[in-house]
Design a protein around this motif. Sequence first.
Motif, short mmCIF file in Angstrom:
data_model
loop_
_atom_site.label_atom_id
_atom_site.label_comp_id
_atom_site.label_asym_id
_atom_site.label_seq_id
_atom_site.Cartn_x
_atom_site.Cartn_y
_atom_site.Cartn_z
N ASP A 148 13.78 11.39 -3.23
CA ASP A 148 13.91 10.17 -4.13
C ASP A 148 12.39 10.04 -4.47
O ASP A 148 12.02 9.13 -5.46
N ASN A 149 11.40 11.02 -4.21
CA ASN A 149 10.04 11.09 -4.87
C ASN A 149 9.07 10.15 -3.83
O ASN A 149 7.70 9.93 -4.30
N THR A 150 9.48 9.58 -2.76
CA THR A 150 8.81 8.70 -2.01
C THR A 150 8.69 9.05 -0.90
O THR A 150 9.51 9.92 -0.11
N ALA A 151 7.78 8.48 -0.10
CA ALA A 151 7.71 8.49 1.43
C ALA A 151 7.71 7.13 2.05
O ALA A 151 7.15 6.15 1.26
N THR A 160 12.33 -1.56 10.94
CA THR A 160 11.97 -2.40 9.74
C THR A 160 10.90 -1.64 8.79
O THR A 160 10.16 -0.77 9.29
N LEU A 161 11.35 -1.53 7.35
CA LEU A 161 10.23 -0.91 6.54
C LEU A 161 9.16 -1.71 6.50
O LEU A 161 9.14 -2.86 6.14
N LEU A 162 8.00 -0.94 6.46
CA LEU A 162 6.59 -1.44 6.52
C LEU A 162 5.93 -1.00 5.34
O LEU A 162 5.33 -1.79 4.68
N ARG A 163 6.13 0.07 4.83
CA ARG A 163 5.46 0.48 3.49
C ARG A 163 6.27 1.78 2.80
O ARG A 163 6.95 2.34 3.30
N GLU A 164 6.10 1.56 1.38
CA GLU A 164 6.78 2.55 0.47
C GLU A 164 5.58 3.27 -0.34
O GLU A 164 4.51 2.72 -0.89
N LEU A 165 5.57 4.42 0.10
CA LEU A 165 4.40 5.21 -0.68
C LEU A 165 4.84 6.10 -1.98
O LEU A 165 5.56 6.98 -1.78
N LYS A 166 4.54 5.36 -3.15
CA LYS A 166 5.10 5.91 -4.35
C LYS A 166 3.81 6.47 -5.16
O LYS A 166 2.85 5.98 -5.19
N GLY A 167 4.20 7.51 -5.62
CA GLY A 167 3.24 8.31 -6.54
C GLY A 167 3.57 9.61 -7.10
O GLY A 167 3.35 10.09 -7.87
N VAL A 172 9.64 14.69 -2.31
CA VAL A 172 8.67 14.88 -1.08
C VAL A 172 9.40 15.46 0.08
O VAL A 172 10.07 15.29 0.36
N TYR A 173 8.68 16.78 0.29
CA TYR A 173 9.34 17.67 1.11
C TYR A 173 8.60 17.54 2.63
O TYR A 173 9.29 18.05 3.55
N SER A 174 7.46 17.17 2.85
CA SER A 174 7.05 17.22 4.04
C SER A 174 6.03 16.11 4.17
O SER A 174 5.09 15.57 3.30
N THR A 191 1.64 18.43 -5.89
CA THR A 191 0.41 17.92 -4.94
C THR A 191 0.70 17.50 -3.56
O THR A 191 1.80 17.47 -3.08
N ALA A 192 -0.51 17.47 -2.98
CA ALA A 192 -0.55 16.70 -1.85
C ALA A 192 -1.08 15.33 -1.78
O ALA A 192 -2.05 15.27 -2.61
N ARG A 193 -0.73 14.47 -1.19
CA ARG A 193 -1.52 13.13 -1.18
C ARG A 193 -1.59 12.72 0.08
O ARG A 193 -0.87 12.51 0.99
#
Length: 230
Positions: A148-151, A160-167, A172-174, A191-193
Amino acid sequence: MGPVTSVAFRPSGTWIVTGSSDKTARVWDAHSGKPLRELKGHTGPVSSVAFSPDGSWIVTGSSDSKARVWEAQSGRSLLELKGHAIAVSSVAFSPDGSKIVTGSYDRTARVWDAHIGTPLRELKGHTSYVSSVAFSPDGTRIVTGSQDNTARVWDAQDGTLLRELKGHTGDVYSVAFSPDGTRIVTGGDTTARVWDAHRGTLLRELKGDMSIVMSVSFSPDGSRIVTGCS
């Protein structure tokens, strides 16, 4: 034997485990390359493999929707982790070896008791396949990467969900934590982020050629990152 889909060293460096599309995992002598044992029981391709931190167990994830725990020394099947609706894409042990996290194409990750196989919690929130999972070095957090393009970063204790990494602009495969747990690297699209693991803020974007980034990892001292591309 079919294509090899996943590989891992035993922490001691003496053995290697490989997962294959032929529905098996195999343990090999890392020095001689000789096969030591075959882990048979899955009814679909094995997509992910991992050793426990002490090297005594192996966990495998398969497209048959299950994960299995094996005794590394004998190859004996110890546990079957059933609960995902479809393929298990990624597996990992917690740093203390007490828990296992599995990611699945059913859009969830699940945490299990590694000793008795009891499901402990379900991590729900992704809107597409979960491709990759990892524990933080202290075992308190889990990061998941999804198509879904996020981590997402979760509390390993209560889910509990703490953070959503969007960009990312593509799957996101790895995902991986830095050795000190302060950063997360994600690979996807082209990219890698690198992210602040506590705040969830983007620290830097690593761009190379236009190939899809399929795998990422930190060096043991955390100073470098390696990426694998399609």
